[in-house]
Design a protein around this motif. Structure first.
Motif, PDB file in Angstrom:
ATOM      1  N   ARG A 152       0.831  -1.200   0.000  1.00 35.27           N
ATOM      2  CA  ARG A 152       0.000   0.000   0.000  1.00 35.27           C
ATOM      3  C   ARG A 152       0.865   1.250   0.000  1.00 35.27           C
ATOM      4  N   ARG A 153       0.388   2.284  -0.697  1.00 34.98           N
ATOM      5  CA  ARG A 153       1.185   3.493  -0.873  1.00 34.98           C
ATOM      6  C   ARG A 153       0.399   4.727  -0.429  1.00 34.98           C
ATOM      7  N   SER A 170       3.606  11.728  -6.193  1.00 32.71           N
ATOM      8  CA  SER A 170       4.752  11.011  -5.646  1.00 32.71           C
ATOM      9  C   SER A 170       4.267  10.228  -4.434  1.00 32.71           C
ATOM     10  N   HIS A 171       4.975   9.143  -4.101  1.00 28.28           N
ATOM     11  CA  HIS A 171       4.438   8.267  -3.062  1.00 28.28           C
ATOM     12  C   HIS A 171       5.539   7.679  -2.196  1.00 28.28           C
ATOM     13  N   VAL A 172       5.132   7.216  -1.043  1.00 26.04           N
ATOM     14  CA  VAL A 172       5.958   6.445  -0.119  1.00 26.04           C
ATOM     15  C   VAL A 172       5.125   5.248   0.330  1.00 26.04           C
ATOM     16  N   LYS A 173       5.765   4.312   1.010  1.00 25.26           N
ATOM     17  CA  LYS A 173       5.030   3.157   1.526  1.00 25.26           C
ATOM     18  C   LYS A 173       4.099   3.594   2.657  1.00 25.26           C
ATOM     19  N   LEU A 174       2.894   3.066   2.643  1.00 27.16           N
ATOM     20  CA  LEU A 174       1.932   3.345   3.705  1.00 27.16           C
ATOM     21  C   LEU A 174       2.098   2.279   4.772  1.00 27.16           C
ATOM     22  N   GLU A 175       2.653   2.669   5.886  1.00 29.64           N
ATOM     23  CA  GLU A 175       2.948   1.721   6.956  1.00 29.64           C
ATOM     24  C   GLU A 175       2.262   2.106   8.268  1.00 29.64           C
ATOM     25  N   HIS A 176       1.161   2.805   8.187  1.00 29.03           N
ATOM     26  CA  HIS A 176       0.440   3.204   9.396  1.00 29.03           C
ATOM     27  C   HIS A 176      -0.181   1.974  10.045  1.00 29.03           C
ATOM     28  N   PRO A 177       0.049   1.742  11.340  1.00 24.02           N
ATOM     29  CA  PRO A 177      -0.425   0.501  11.981  1.00 24.02           C
ATOM     30  C   PRO A 177      -1.866   0.543  12.458  1.00 24.02           C
ATOM     31  N   SER A 178      -2.572   1.641  12.244  1.00 28.56           N
ATOM     32  CA  SER A 178      -3.919   1.768  12.793  1.00 28.56           C
ATOM     33  C   SER A 178      -4.877   0.765  12.151  1.00 28.56           C
ATOM     34  N   THR A 179      -5.704   0.137  12.964  1.00 25.85           N
ATOM     35  CA  THR A 179      -6.771  -0.747  12.512  1.00 25.85           C
ATOM     36  C   THR A 179      -8.029  -0.421  13.297  1.00 25.85           C
ATOM     37  N   PHE A 180      -9.148  -1.002  12.874  1.00 29.18           N
ATOM     38  CA  PHE A 180     -10.386  -0.780  13.610  1.00 29.18           C
ATOM     39  C   PHE A 180     -10.325  -1.415  14.996  1.00 29.18           C
ATOM     40  N   ALA A 181      -9.492  -2.430  15.153  1.00 28.29           N
ATOM     41  CA  ALA A 181      -9.351  -3.048  16.471  1.00 28.29           C
ATOM     42  C   ALA A 181      -8.673  -2.117  17.469  1.00 28.29           C
ATOM     43  N   THR A 206      -6.486   8.896  12.033  1.00 26.00           N
ATOM     44  CA  THR A 206      -6.370   7.485  12.405  1.00 26.00           C
ATOM     45  C   THR A 206      -7.485   6.673  11.771  1.00 26.00           C
ATOM     46  N   MET A 207      -8.671   7.243  11.675  1.00 24.86           N
ATOM     47  CA  MET A 207      -9.785   6.566  11.021  1.00 24.86           C
ATOM     48  C   MET A 207      -9.479   6.300   9.550  1.00 24.86           C
ATOM     49  N   ILE A 208      -8.865   7.270   8.864  1.00 24.60           N
ATOM     50  CA  ILE A 208      -8.521   7.090   7.449  1.00 24.60           C
ATOM     51  C   ILE A 208      -7.521   5.957   7.285  1.00 24.60           C
ATOM     52  N   ALA A 209      -6.519   5.904   8.143  1.00 25.54           N
ATOM     53  CA  ALA A 209      -5.535   4.825   8.077  1.00 25.54           C
ATOM     54  C   ALA A 209      -6.188   3.472   8.338  1.00 25.54           C
ATOM     55  N   ALA A 210      -7.118   3.421   9.275  1.00 22.87           N
ATOM     56  CA  ALA A 210      -7.821   2.167   9.561  1.00 22.87           C
ATOM     57  C   ALA A 210      -8.654   1.729   8.360  1.00 22.87           C
ATOM     58  N   MET A 211      -9.290   2.672   7.677  1.00 21.08           N
ATOM     59  CA  MET A 211     -10.043   2.350   6.461  1.00 21.08           C
ATOM     60  C   MET A 211      -9.127   1.752   5.394  1.00 21.08           C
ATOM     61  N   ALA A 212      -7.976   2.391   5.187  1.00 19.16           N
ATOM     62  CA  ALA A 212      -7.044   1.922   4.160  1.00 19.16           C
ATOM     63  C   ALA A 212      -6.526   0.524   4.483  1.00 19.16           C
ATOM     64  N   ASN A 213      -6.201   0.280   5.735  1.00 14.07           N
ATOM     65  CA  ASN A 213      -5.705  -1.041   6.118  1.00 14.07           C
ATOM     66  C   ASN A 213      -6.793  -2.102   6.034  1.00 14.07           C
ATOM     67  N   TYR A 258      -6.481  -0.448   0.510  1.00 14.58           N
ATOM     68  CA  TYR A 258      -6.507   0.602  -0.506  1.00 14.58           C
ATOM     69  C   TYR A 258      -5.289   1.516  -0.355  1.00 14.58           C
ATOM     70  N   ASP A 259      -4.903   2.143  -1.472  1.00 12.76           N
ATOM     71  CA  ASP A 259      -3.923   3.227  -1.428  1.00 12.76           C
ATOM     72  C   ASP A 259      -4.607   4.499  -0.924  1.00 12.76           C
ATOM     73  N   VAL A 260      -3.787   5.458  -0.461  1.00 15.24           N
ATOM     74  CA  VAL A 260      -4.306   6.737   0.024  1.00 15.24           C
ATOM     75  C   VAL A 260      -3.670   7.865  -0.779  1.00 15.24           C
ATOM     76  N   TYR A 261      -4.505   8.737  -1.330  1.00 11.37           N
ATOM     77  CA  TYR A 261      -4.052   9.934  -2.034  1.00 11.37           C
ATOM     78  C   TYR A 261      -4.376  11.144  -1.160  1.00 11.37           C
ATOM     79  N   ASP A 262      -3.344  11.747  -0.587  1.00  8.98           N
ATOM     80  CA  ASP A 262      -3.516  12.923   0.269  1.00  8.98           C
ATOM     81  C   ASP A 262      -3.437  14.163  -0.621  1.00  8.98           C
TER      82      ASP A 262
END
Length: 509
Positions: A186-187, A206-217, A266-273, A277-281
């Motif tokens: 994920r990027r 431009s992109h970097v790796k998406l490594e946010h650890p947030s989840t719904f849990a 944090t909610m956006i990161a949980a959705m992506a994980n 999905y990729d995230v476009y900021d």
């Protein structure tokens, strides 16, 4: 008899050796002759051999080239076929090729060049072969993909032609895309300034790796509300046919609003994980006009979340439409003719509310599919109603202050406890004090390797009490100010009434 049999076997062995020697000699001679045979004649001989083969063979072959003709981009069909074969048929191949793609943490394994694998689909047997063609010696190549051309060849009996066209090829495409999504990294994308879009290596994103650890849990939110959001995301992800049946573009908008620190990012990161999905900021301040905004949207891919954070602070999109001023009349009663104001110099060089609405819900929003658009704001009331109406921002999610149920999720994450004797006191304080989940989490976070549960909960209780005392002090100060203001108003009324009385007496005199 044995001698005769042995002699026959030896004769057969010498016969096969002669055949293989002759074949090797022919291959060597053909490779030598090719250097002197004109390319037009080679093409003619190749075409003729294909025709002869098609006349006597009951099999059909479909080729999928690696690169799109007259383009430097790799074919999506080729990538899907490669991903499909890697996921389903690579185990039967003897030669494999491993590669580490950019931005990935694990190696991908694919069928090697000139290797053949067999697939069976609904009783039909199909052969896949990966070919590699080297360029002619007198051809000058300007790019790497022109040096070696690869392709996948699918061979099957012609009685299965209808099955392959209508069912098998769509099956390969769908399964290959699904395998690509499962294996991809994920990027997180951000838009580049338009000055960087041109040039041989120009890129819109431009992109970097998406490594946010947030989840719904791990998200500090009431479980019921959290489950509602998960169910809504599941409905969207699996609703391609449903969206097509009701005539809507396969997209969904979410508005996340609430005070700072309530977990919108944090909610956006949980959705992506959760959706993978990729995230476009999207940084709107770097976009000059509506045309650039459309270009950015076109360059996004499916299975992505497009985010505009703090949209009320990005650009002037509050929607405060200018009211028409009434024309002033002169002394004679006629309306004055006013010169229309000159348009602002940068009127055409900015993103407008209309452009953003088309970006969300216009014709351009239907390009591609499976996209989620998320807006975040701290002040929902500042946004134009047209921007956040249903159909554009389909779901409005309030990210509120920490409640007791949210606290229990955070306590489980940070302290690994489900219950404690201090929970009752914390429940009471959270019902009296507004505190964001971020502040609660900071108080629960241990300050050493040895987790002191009592100390962390005690620190939270102390912070909540301080916040409660501060809120009471502010409320008392506000009440005093109101009383002073009321006293001032009464004094003003008394003074004005006394002045009126004096004026009345003067008039009588």
């Amino acid at each position: 008899m044995e001698t005769i049999g042995g002699g026959d076997a030896g004769a057969h062995g010498y016969g096969w050796a002669g055949v293989w020697s002759a074949v090797a000699s022919l291959i060597f001679l053909w490779s030598m002759v090719q250097q002197y045979v004109p390319s037009q004649l080679q093409d003619y001989l190749t075409t003729l051999s294909h025709r002869l083969h098609a006349a006597v063979s009951p099999y059909v072959t479909i080729s999928i080239d690696e690169y799109v003709p007259d383009s430097f981009s790799r074919s999506e069909a080729y990538l899907a076929a490669e991903a499909y074969l890697s996921a389903t048929c690579a185990s039967s191949a003897r030669r494999l090729r491993a590669d580490l793609t950019a931005g990935s943490d694990r190696m991908s394994v694919a069928v090697d060049d000139h290797e053949e694998v067999v697939d069976v689909f609904r009783g039909a047997k199909l052969w896949w072969r990966k070919n590699k063609t080297l360029p002619r010696g007198n051809v000058i190549s300007w790019s790497s993909h022109e040096e070696e051309r690869r392709s996948y060849c699918l061979t099957f009996h012609r009685r299965h032609r209808g099955l392959v066209d209508t069912l098998y090829l769509p099956h390969v495409l769908a399964e290959g895309r699904a395998a690509t999504v499962r294996n991809r990294q994920r990027r997180l994308f951000t838009n580049n300034p338009s000055s960087d879009w041109s040039g041989w290596n120009g890129s819109v994103w431009s992109h970097v790796k998406l490594e946010h650890p947030s989840t719904f849990a791990t998200l500090g939110m009431h479980p019921t509300k959290k489950q509602d959001i998960i169910d809504d995301l599941d409905m969207f992800r699996d609703g391609k046919d449903y969206y097509a049946s009701v005539g809507k573009a396969w997209k969904r908008g979410y508005l996340l609003f609430g005070p700072p620190g309530t977990g919108k990012s944090t909610m956006i990161a949980a959705m992506a994980n959760y959706l993978d999905y990729d995230v476009y900021d999207l940084e709107l301040t770097a976009v000059k006009n509506n045309t650039e905004l459309r270009r950015l949207f076109i360059e996004t891919t499916g299975k992505s979340i497009i985010v505009v954070e703090d949209i009320d602070c990005s650009i002037d999109l509050t929607g405060k439409r200018k009211k028409k001023k009434k024309k002033k009349k002169d002394k004679s009663g006629k309306k004055k003719k006013t010169i229309p104001p000159a348009p602002a110099k940068d009127e055409e060089n900015k993103v407008t509310l209309s452009g953003l609405l088309n970006f969300i819900d216009g014709l351009w929003s239907a390009c591609g599919g499976e996209r989620i658009i998320v807006f975040t704001t701290n002040h929902k009331e500042k946004l134009d109603p047209a921007l956040i109406r249903r159909g554009r921002m389909d779901s409005h999610i309030e990210m509120s202050f920490c409640c007791f149920e949210s606290f229990k999720v955070l306590a489980k994450n940070y302290l690994h406890i489900a219950d404690h004797e201090l929970f009752h006191q914390i429940r009471q304080l959270l019902g009296e004090v507004d505190m964001s989940p971020a502040d609660v989490a900071e108080n629960l976070m241990p300050k050493s390797k040895n987790k002191d549960v009592d100390g962390s909960l005690g620190k939270l209780i102390k912070t909540l009490k301080e916040a409660k005392d501060e809120a009471l002090a502010k409320a008392a100060a506000g009440a005093e100010n109101e009383e002073e203001a009321e006293d001032d108003d009464e004094e003003d009324d008394d003074s004005s009434s006394s002045e009126e009385e004096k004026d009345g007496k003067n008039k009588k005199d």
